[in-house]
Design an enzyme around this catalytic site. Structure first.
Site, PDB file in Angstrom:
ATOM      1  N   HIS A   1       0.223  12.524 -27.175  1.00 37.61           N
ATOM      2  CA  HIS A   1      -0.093  11.217 -26.584  1.00 37.61           C
ATOM      3  C   HIS A   1      -0.936  10.386 -27.556  1.00 37.61           C
ATOM      4  CE1 HIS A   1       0.574  12.121 -22.008  1.00 37.61           C
ATOM      5  NE2 HIS A   1       1.687  11.863 -22.638  1.00 37.61           N
TER       6      HIS A   1
ATOM      7  N   LYS B   1       3.951  12.167 -10.448  1.00 40.80           N
ATOM      8  CA  LYS B   1       3.007  11.422 -11.292  1.00 40.80           C
ATOM      9  C   LYS B   1       3.674  10.107 -11.680  1.00 40.80           C
ATOM     10  CE  LYS B   1       0.113  14.833 -13.638  1.00 40.80           C
ATOM     11  NZ  LYS B   1      -0.254  15.412 -14.947  1.00 40.80           N
TER      12      LYS B   1
ATOM     13  N   HIS C   1       0.774  17.731 -25.420  1.00 47.57           N
ATOM     14  CA  HIS C   1       0.632  16.331 -25.017  1.00 47.57           C
ATOM     15  C   HIS C   1      -0.691  15.698 -25.438  1.00 47.57           C
ATOM     16  CE1 HIS C   1       4.304  17.037 -22.922  1.00 47.57           C
ATOM     17  NE2 HIS C   1       4.302  15.856 -22.326  1.00 47.57           N
TER      18      HIS C   1
ATOM     19  N   HIS D   1       8.963   9.209 -26.648  1.00 45.50           N
ATOM     20  CA  HIS D   1       7.961  10.114 -26.088  1.00 45.50           C
ATOM     21  C   HIS D   1       8.126  11.550 -26.607  1.00 45.50           C
ATOM     22  CE1 HIS D   1       5.232  11.875 -23.185  1.00 45.50           C
ATOM     23  NE2 HIS D   1       6.176  12.696 -22.797  1.00 45.50           N
TER      24      HIS D   1
ATOM     25  N   ASN E   1       0.794  20.044 -19.890  1.00 45.34           N
ATOM     26  CA  ASN E   1       0.333  19.141 -20.949  1.00 45.34           C
ATOM     27  C   ASN E   1       0.384  19.792 -22.329  1.00 45.34           C
ATOM     28  OD1 ASN E   1      -0.231  17.119 -19.084  1.00 45.34           O
ATOM     29  ND2 ASN E   1      -2.279  17.947 -18.679  1.00 45.34           N
TER      30      ASN E   1
ATOM     31  N   ARG F   1       0.819  -1.244   0.000  1.00 45.42           N
ATOM     32  CA  ARG F   1       0.000   0.000   0.000  1.00 45.42           C
ATOM     33  C   ARG F   1       0.841   1.277   0.000  1.00 45.42           C
ATOM     34  NH1 ARG F   1      -3.390  -3.144   3.413  1.00 45.42           N
ATOM     35  NH2 ARG F   1      -5.138  -3.874   2.164  1.00 45.42           N
TER      36      ARG F   1
ATOM     37  N   GLU G   1      10.439  18.353 -24.204  1.00 47.17           N
ATOM     38  CA  GLU G   1       9.903  18.781 -22.895  1.00 47.17           C
ATOM     39  C   GLU G   1      10.572  20.085 -22.436  1.00 47.17           C
ATOM     40  OE1 GLU G   1       7.291  17.354 -21.905  1.00 47.17           O
ATOM     41  OE2 GLU G   1       7.387  15.167 -22.023  1.00 47.17           O
TER      42      GLU G   1
ATOM     43  N   LYS H   1       9.255  23.292 -13.209  1.00 51.11           N
ATOM     44  CA  LYS H   1       8.316  22.217 -12.885  1.00 51.11           C
ATOM     45  C   LYS H   1       7.986  22.208 -11.390  1.00 51.11           C
ATOM     46  CE  LYS H   1       6.468  17.853 -13.505  1.00 51.11           C
ATOM     47  NZ  LYS H   1       6.383  16.589 -14.197  1.00 51.11           N
TER      48      LYS H   1
ATOM     49  N   ARG I   1      -1.149  23.042 -13.202  1.00 52.50           N
ATOM     50  CA  ARG I   1      -0.307  21.906 -13.597  1.00 52.50           C
ATOM     51  C   ARG I   1      -0.678  21.395 -14.989  1.00 52.50           C
ATOM     52  NH1 ARG I   1       2.091  16.913  -9.985  1.00 52.50           N
ATOM     53  NH2 ARG I   1       3.231  15.974 -11.718  1.00 52.50           N
TER      54      ARG I   1
ATOM     55  N   GLU J   1      -3.202  18.651  -9.870  1.00 52.04           N
ATOM     56  CA  GLU J   1      -3.778  19.131 -11.133  1.00 52.04           C
ATOM     57  C   GLU J   1      -5.262  19.458 -10.975  1.00 52.04           C
ATOM     58  OE1 GLU J   1      -1.972  17.112 -14.538  1.00 52.04           O
ATOM     59  OE2 GLU J   1      -3.743  17.584 -15.702  1.00 52.04           O
TER      60      GLU J   1
HETATM   61  P1  NAD Z   1      12.999   5.972 -21.605  1.00 54.42           P
HETATM   62  O1  NAD Z   1      12.913   5.790 -20.158  1.00 54.42           O
HETATM   63  O2  NAD Z   1      12.439   4.909 -22.480  1.00 54.42           O
HETATM   64  O3  NAD Z   1      14.517   6.245 -22.016  1.00 54.42           O
HETATM   65  C1  NAD Z   1      14.855   6.401 -23.381  1.00 54.42           C
HETATM   66  C2  NAD Z   1      15.949   5.396 -23.786  1.00 54.42           C
HETATM   67  O4  NAD Z   1      17.182   5.813 -23.247  1.00 54.42           O
HETATM   68  C3  NAD Z   1      15.731   3.984 -23.289  1.00 54.42           C
HETATM   69  O5  NAD Z   1      16.125   3.097 -24.295  1.00 54.42           O
HETATM   70  C4  NAD Z   1      16.685   3.867 -22.103  1.00 54.42           C
HETATM   71  O6  NAD Z   1      17.102   2.548 -21.882  1.00 54.42           O
HETATM   72  C5  NAD Z   1      17.810   4.739 -22.558  1.00 54.42           C
HETATM   73  N1  NAD Z   1      18.617   5.352 -21.514  1.00 54.42           N
HETATM   74  C6  NAD Z   1      18.191   5.926 -20.368  1.00 54.42           C
HETATM   75  N2  NAD Z   1      19.193   6.537 -19.756  1.00 54.42           N
HETATM   76  C7  NAD Z   1      20.299   6.335 -20.496  1.00 54.42           C
HETATM   77  C8  NAD Z   1      21.642   6.758 -20.392  1.00 54.42           C
HETATM   78  N3  NAD Z   1      22.051   7.587 -19.429  1.00 54.42           N
HETATM   79  N4  NAD Z   1      22.524   6.354 -21.336  1.00 54.42           N
HETATM   80  C9  NAD Z   1      22.108   5.585 -22.376  1.00 54.42           C
HETATM   81  N5  NAD Z   1      20.834   5.195 -22.552  1.00 54.42           N
HETATM   82  C10 NAD Z   1      19.939   5.564 -21.610  1.00 54.42           C
HETATM   83  O7  NAD Z   1      12.268   7.317 -22.066  1.00 54.42           O
HETATM   84  P2  NAD Z   1      12.258   8.810 -21.517  1.00 54.42           P
HETATM   85  O8  NAD Z   1      12.183   9.658 -22.710  1.00 54.42           O
HETATM   86  O9  NAD Z   1      13.301   9.043 -20.512  1.00 54.42           O
HETATM   87  O10 NAD Z   1      10.857   8.903 -20.767  1.00 54.42           O
HETATM   88  C11 NAD Z   1       9.657   8.781 -21.481  1.00 54.42           C
HETATM   89  C12 NAD Z   1       8.567   8.325 -20.534  1.00 54.42           C
HETATM   90  O11 NAD Z   1       8.396   9.327 -19.519  1.00 54.42           O
HETATM   91  C13 NAD Z   1       7.218   8.173 -21.213  1.00 54.42           C
HETATM   92  O12 NAD Z   1       6.634   6.978 -20.798  1.00 54.42           O
HETATM   93  C14 NAD Z   1       6.424   9.359 -20.724  1.00 54.42           C
HETATM   94  O13 NAD Z   1       5.047   9.102 -20.681  1.00 54.42           O
HETATM   95  C15 NAD Z   1       7.002   9.566 -19.348  1.00 54.42           C
HETATM   96  N6  NAD Z   1       6.833  10.926 -18.809  1.00 54.42           N
HETATM   97  C16 NAD Z   1       6.278  11.033 -17.580  1.00 54.42           C
HETATM   98  C17 NAD Z   1       6.132  12.265 -16.999  1.00 54.42           C
HETATM   99  C18 NAD Z   1       5.607  12.379 -15.602  1.00 54.42           C
HETATM  100  O14 NAD Z   1       5.309  13.484 -15.140  1.00 54.42           O
HETATM  101  N7  NAD Z   1       5.509  11.295 -14.861  1.00 54.42           N
HETATM  102  C19 NAD Z   1       6.541  13.423 -17.683  1.00 54.42           C
HETATM  103  C20 NAD Z   1       7.119  13.279 -18.960  1.00 54.42           C
HETATM  104  C21 NAD Z   1       7.274  12.008 -19.512  1.00 54.42           C
HETATM  105  N1  GLY Z   2       4.357  15.866 -17.000  1.00 57.36           N
HETATM  106  C1  GLY Z   2       3.177  16.560 -16.635  1.00 57.36           C
HETATM  107  C2  GLY Z   2       2.994  16.664 -15.167  1.00 57.36           C
HETATM  108  O1  GLY Z   2       3.811  16.213 -14.416  1.00 57.36           O
HETATM  109  O2  GLY Z   2       2.010  17.189 -14.729  1.00 57.36           O
END
Ligand code: NAD
Ligand code: GLY
Length: 360
Positions: free
Chosen positions: A251, A148, A247, A264, A244, A126, A190, A225, A240, A235
């Site tokens: 998305h 998030k 997005h 992404h 988006n 939990r 971003e 942020k 917040r 949000e």
């Molecule tokens: P990812 O985590 O898939 O990383 C991209 C690639 O880089 C992967 O292949 C990973 O293995 C590789 N990688 C990571 N670090 C590395 C490093 N230092 N050296 C070499 N390779 C490395 O993608 P991302 O772009 O980091 O994140 C995208 C995700 O984040 C999406 O799912 C998106 O929805 C999410 N996101 C969430 C929020 C939130 O607020 N929670 C905000 C923006 C994006």
């Molecule tokens: N990435 C959008 C948020 O965190 O609200």
């Protein structure tokens, strides 16, 4: 080696407040910093198959040196991992390792690992604490901050998730040196988003990027942020939701293309171009500002054209399951000029359809 200064940003959320530390050569200090948080002894370090070979060893050694007992859990790299199968794998591994409610989770990797393992932490016993160690631009400037967490569902991105704030975010910009060029560039979608919605000075700074000293740029994004999250953690006020920008359609494209086809940030780049077109129509965005935004996305080789095989109908279908759609109405983020943004309920599905078509 002469390391530029470390910057620390506070995310002010009352008793859920925490710090985001940005700098170089931080990974080896993780254990020491964790010891100051007074968490348990046992933890899971969740990483992906690309990052494991690069950084897991240093993280595990640092934790062991500070008397923690870490278990390494590695998921396949890529967006396809952001689902229940890997949530179960992480939880099963934690149970097998005997981790109980006193345990905590460390996420080591990009936004996929952060969202996925953060979500697992939010439901394990939990909810157990977690710490983000982001290693991509996207995760350092955006996903690791703000709490998030979540996974994708068949219907769309991030439909299943929780708000679960980390206890610490350690963003070692030296890890960005191993990012392949495509993954480095996608992160700037971003960064450019933050500049468009909040910060004209940042917009100008991105254009003259100093890759040898990324700390100030990452820290500025984190500060943007952190301020937005502190003002509207869940949000609810609309502030917040400005994050988006780009997005809604982005998305939709990411889901319609099939997770993994676009990174992404690449899908968000297309979403930003479409949101700018709609902003010209409904928010008075000037052609000059629109062109500046497109030029900056182009500087990072981000996509701006949508291929024919991803149909407009499939994007619209994915978009209708988006969280930003509620009772058939959409809250769309528009920009009237670089540096500001607002939420509008005036944007119609037809506007969105036309903007998607204009991407072809
Ligand atoms: P990812 O985590 O898939 O990383 C991209 C690639 O880089 C992967 O292949 C990973 O293995 C590789 N990688 C990571 N670090 C590395 C490093 N230092 N050296 C070499 N390779 C490395 O993608 P991302 O772009 O980091 O994140 C995208 C995700 O984040 C999406 O799912 C998106 O929805 C999410 N996101 C969430 C929020 C939130 O607020 N929670 C905000 C923006 C994006
Ligand atoms: N990435 C959008 C948020 O965190 O609200």
């Amino acid at each position: 080696m002469n390391h530029p200064a470390t910057e620390t940003i506070d995310v002010r959320l009352g008793d859920r407040s925490y710090q985001v530390v940005v700098g170089t050569a931080l990974l080896d200090s993780l254990g020491e910093r964790m010891a100051r948080l007074n968490l348990g002894t046992f933890c899971a370090v969740v990483t992906d198959s690309n990052v494991a070979g690069l950084y897991a060893d240093r993280v595990m050694k640092s934790l062991i040196a500070s008397n923690f007992k870490p278990t390494l859990v590695t998921v396949p790299a890529g967006e396809q991992s952001k689902g229940f199968v890997q949530v179960k794998k992480i939880c099963d591994a934690m149970i097998e390792a005997g981790l109980d409610r006193k345990a905590f989770v460390i996420t080591l990797g990009g936004g996929v690992v952060g969202d996925l393992a953060g979500f697992a932490a939010s439901i394990y016993y939990r909810g157990v604490p977690y710490v983000q160690v982001p290693t991509t631009i996207v995760s350092q400037v955006d996903s690791a901050v703000g709490g998030k967490t979540g996974i994708n569902a068949i219907g769309g991105k991030n439909l299943i998730g929780s708000f679960h704030q980390p206890r610490l975010v350690l963003a070692d910009v030296a890890t960005l040196r191993t990012l392949p060029e495509r993954e480095f560039n996608e992160g700037f979608a971003e960064v450019i988003k933050h500049a468009i919605i909040r910060d004209t000075e940042l917009f100008a700074r991105i254009a003259r990027l100093d890759r040898g000293n990324l700390t100030p740029l990452i820290a500025r994004n984190v500060a943007i942020k952190a301020a937005i999250v502190a003002a509207d953690e869940h949000e609810t006020t609309g502030e917040r939701a400005l994050l988006n920008f780009g997005h809604t359609i982005g998305h939709g494209i990411e889901a319609a293309a099939g997770y993994g086809r676009y990174l992404h940030g690449e899908a968000i780049s297309l979403g930003i171009v479409a949101a700018c077109l709609i902003s010209q129509k409904h928010a008075g965005l000037s052609t000059a500002d629109h062109e500046k935004i497109v030029a900056l996305l182009r500087q990072f080789e981000l996509p701006m054209k949508l291929p024919e095989d991803i149909s407009t109908e499939s994007i619209l279908a994915a978009l209708k399951t988006d969280k930003k759609f509620s009772e058939g109405k959409i809250r769309f983020v528009l920009t009237p000029a670089i540096g500001s943004a607002f939420l509008s309920d005036k944007v119609t599905l037809e506007d969105i359809r036309q903007a998607i078509e204009a991407l072809r």
